[in-house]
Scaffold this motif. Structure first.
Motif, PDB file in Angstrom:
ATOM      1  N   PRO A 165      -3.593 -10.414  -4.166  1.00 17.28           N
ATOM      2  CA  PRO A 165      -4.373  -9.246  -3.773  1.00 17.28           C
ATOM      3  C   PRO A 165      -5.870  -9.465  -3.943  1.00 17.28           C
ATOM      4  N   LYS A 166      -6.590  -8.737  -3.133  1.00 19.34           N
ATOM      5  CA  LYS A 166      -8.056  -8.694  -3.289  1.00 19.34           C
ATOM      6  C   LYS A 166      -8.360  -7.809  -4.498  1.00 19.34           C
TER       7      LYS A 166
ATOM      8  N   PHE B 209       1.773 -13.491  -2.729  1.00 17.12           N
ATOM      9  CA  PHE B 209       0.694 -12.658  -2.217  1.00 17.12           C
ATOM     10  C   PHE B 209      -0.394 -12.569  -3.279  1.00 17.12           C
TER      11      PHE B 209
ATOM     12  N   TYR C 197       1.357 -12.247  -6.979  1.00 13.74           N
ATOM     13  CA  TYR C 197       2.335 -11.196  -6.692  1.00 13.74           C
ATOM     14  C   TYR C 197       3.366 -11.745  -5.712  1.00 13.74           C
TER      15      TYR C 197
ATOM     16  N   ASP D  21       5.906 -10.327  -2.481  1.00 12.27           N
ATOM     17  CA  ASP D  21       6.179  -9.158  -1.637  1.00 12.27           C
ATOM     18  C   ASP D  21       7.691  -8.920  -1.533  1.00 12.27           C
TER      19      ASP D  21
ATOM     20  N   ILE E 270      -1.549  -2.083  -7.523  1.00 10.03           N
ATOM     21  CA  ILE E 270      -1.969  -2.787  -6.314  1.00 10.03           C
ATOM     22  C   ILE E 270      -0.952  -2.541  -5.209  1.00 10.03           C
ATOM     23  N   LYS E 271      -1.467  -2.205  -4.050  1.00  6.14           N
ATOM     24  CA  LYS E 271      -0.565  -2.008  -2.905  1.00  6.14           C
ATOM     25  C   LYS E 271      -1.047  -2.898  -1.768  1.00  6.14           C
ATOM     26  N   TYR E 272      -0.125  -3.196  -0.861  1.00  7.34           N
ATOM     27  CA  TYR E 272      -0.521  -3.990   0.302  1.00  7.34           C
ATOM     28  C   TYR E 272       0.183  -3.427   1.522  1.00  7.34           C
ATOM     29  N   GLN E 273      -0.592  -2.776   2.350  1.00  5.50           N
ATOM     30  CA  GLN E 273      -0.072  -2.170   3.588  1.00  5.50           C
ATOM     31  C   GLN E 273       1.202  -1.374   3.327  1.00  5.50           C
TER      32      GLN E 273
ATOM     33  N   ARG F  89      -9.302  -4.648  -6.526  1.00  3.36           N
ATOM     34  CA  ARG F  89      -9.132  -3.249  -6.130  1.00  3.36           C
ATOM     35  C   ARG F  89     -10.487  -2.639  -5.773  1.00  3.36           C
TER      36      ARG F  89
ATOM     37  N   ILE G 270       4.956  -4.572  -3.645  1.00  5.22           N
ATOM     38  CA  ILE G 270       4.681  -5.920  -4.155  1.00  5.22           C
ATOM     39  C   ILE G 270       4.790  -5.855  -5.670  1.00  5.22           C
TER      40      ILE G 270
END
Ligand code: NAD
Length: 370
Positions: free
Chosen positions: A146-147, A144, A136, A138, A161-164, A149, A168
């Motif tokens: 991601p871990k 990035f 991904y 950002d 998927i989101k990050y903080q 889900r 992304i």
């Protein structure tokens, strides 16, 4: 002198297409080593494929977990193409012992037998599942990864998927991307790769995206979204679409994959490298379902379940620059053409009744779908 090729899983979808191609093109001595898994095959010995090859190749009905038989059968060969595998993402989350045994121990057996028999090169059919969610970018275009889900929180936070809370976006995943499998299946494919890399045997590792086309098992409800959907549409069953249907995959047609596999056998231009094999284009699952229905001349009949299967990723598509740099004429056919070819073949087959509900019941019973 004829080349001797040992093909594990050579009775399966991708392996059997390679066998047909090798038989058409050059003088090869071929052994297929396959246990004819009942999840994949109905009655293999009655298929046109077996009828065509029975006097042309050495067929051994054997399991890659049987080291003695494997090693004895491998004797006298130079090239190993390793396809035999358990292949279901969802199934791997509860039949974990079996997946580790077949995919990991089985691959290690192949390496041991290959060393004993002075094998010159192993070609491994790996998978995009080794990447997990893949690459991904950002908001600042920084990479990035991601871990996986969180299965218990997806329904609360949504499927994307989101990050903080930052935006992304998924981009094409290249071979140098971080590998973070989200399923036991993906993990076993990554271990297969590591075992081969550690073996000191020359190798080619091919990470396939979703391969589809004529010859695909129409029986196996645990994998192969194209055949699972087609089977259900044909049998007038409602398709249960996981999540919201906007998850994407990269669908690559079997003939395009076979070209690369053939090249891997006859040439060393891909030697000691890892390659993504896909189209580089993403297709969402809902539109795939509609494309197949339309190609079959059937009405759309699906339900968006808004439910998630443990181990499934949201998006992944291949960066194919690396393979295209070496194989200049590696062009892939588009999905509509591919689906048409697949359905044309599908309609000539005795389509077994769908076992999809059985596979769903197993997931529900194990609480792996919610
Ligand atoms: N089809 C895809 O979309 C796809 C995508 C990524 C990776 N792959 C990989 O490509 C390879 C081939 O996939 P496929 O689609 O042709 O699968 P397939 O299920 O059609 O073929 C696999 C073959 O392996 C045989 N087999 C299974 N367990 C065995 C064992 N213990 N011993 C000996 N033979 C065994 C089966 O009988 C079958 O003929 C697999 O390694 C798979 O992980 C496939």
């Amino acid at each position: 002198m004829s080349k001797s090729v040992f093909i594990t899983g050579g009775a399966g979808f991708i392996g059997s297409e390679l066998v047909k191609c090798l038989l058409e093109k050059e003088d090869f001595k071929i052994t297929i080593y396959d246990n004819l898994s009942s999840q994949v095959h109905l009655d293999f010995y009655k298929t046109p494929f077996y009828h065509n090859i029975k006097n042309k190749v050495n067929f051994v009905c054997g399991d890659i977990r049987d080291f003695e038989l494997l090693s004895k059968s491998l004797k006298g060969h130079k090239i190993v193409f390793h396809f035999a595998s358990e292949t279901g993402t969802g199934q791997s989350m509860y039949q974990t012992d079996k997946y580790l045994d077949v995919n990991v121990q089985g691959t290690y057996n192949i390496i041991k037998a290959s060393k004993k028999n002075d094998i010159e090169k192993i070609i491994l059919s790996s998978s995009r599942s080794v990447y997990g969610e893949g690459k991904y970018l950002d908001e600042n275009d920084l990479e990035f990864y991601p871990k996986p889900r969180d299965f218990n929180l997806i329904s609360r936070y949504g499927f994307e998927i989101k990050y903080q809370n930052k935006k992304i976006r998924p981009v094409a995943t290249d071979e140098n991307s971080l590998c973070k499998p989200t399923s036991i299946y993906g993990l076993t494919k990554l271990i297969q790769e590591d075992l081969i890399l550690d073996s000191n045997i020359p190798y080619i590792i091919l990470r396939y995206q979703n391969v589809y086309g004529p010859g695909q098992s129409l029986l196996n409800p645990y994998t192969g979204i194209m055949s699972v959907f087609s089977n259900m549409i044909y049998n007038n069953k409602k398709i249960l679409i996981f999540e919201d249907g906007s998850q994407t995959r990269d669908f690559v047609f079997i003939d395009d994959v076979t070209k690369i596999n053939f090249n891997s056998v006859v040439s060393n231009d891909l030697l000691n490298e890892i390659f993504n094999i896909g189209t580089g284009k993403k297709t969402n699952v809902l539109s795939l379902c509609k494309t197949i229905s339309s190609a079959m001349g059937k009405k759309n009949n699906f339900e968006i379940t808004m439910k998630h299967r443990l181990g499934d990723i949201r998006h992944n598509f291949a960066d194919v620059k690396k393979i295209k740099k070496i194989i200049k004429n590696f062009n892939t056919i588009n999905l509509n053409q591919g689906v048409e070819k697949f359905i044309k073949w599908f309609e000539t087959q005795d389509v077994p009744s769908s076992l999809f509900q059985k596979s769903m019941n197993e997931l529900i019973e194990k609480k792996l779908y919610k």
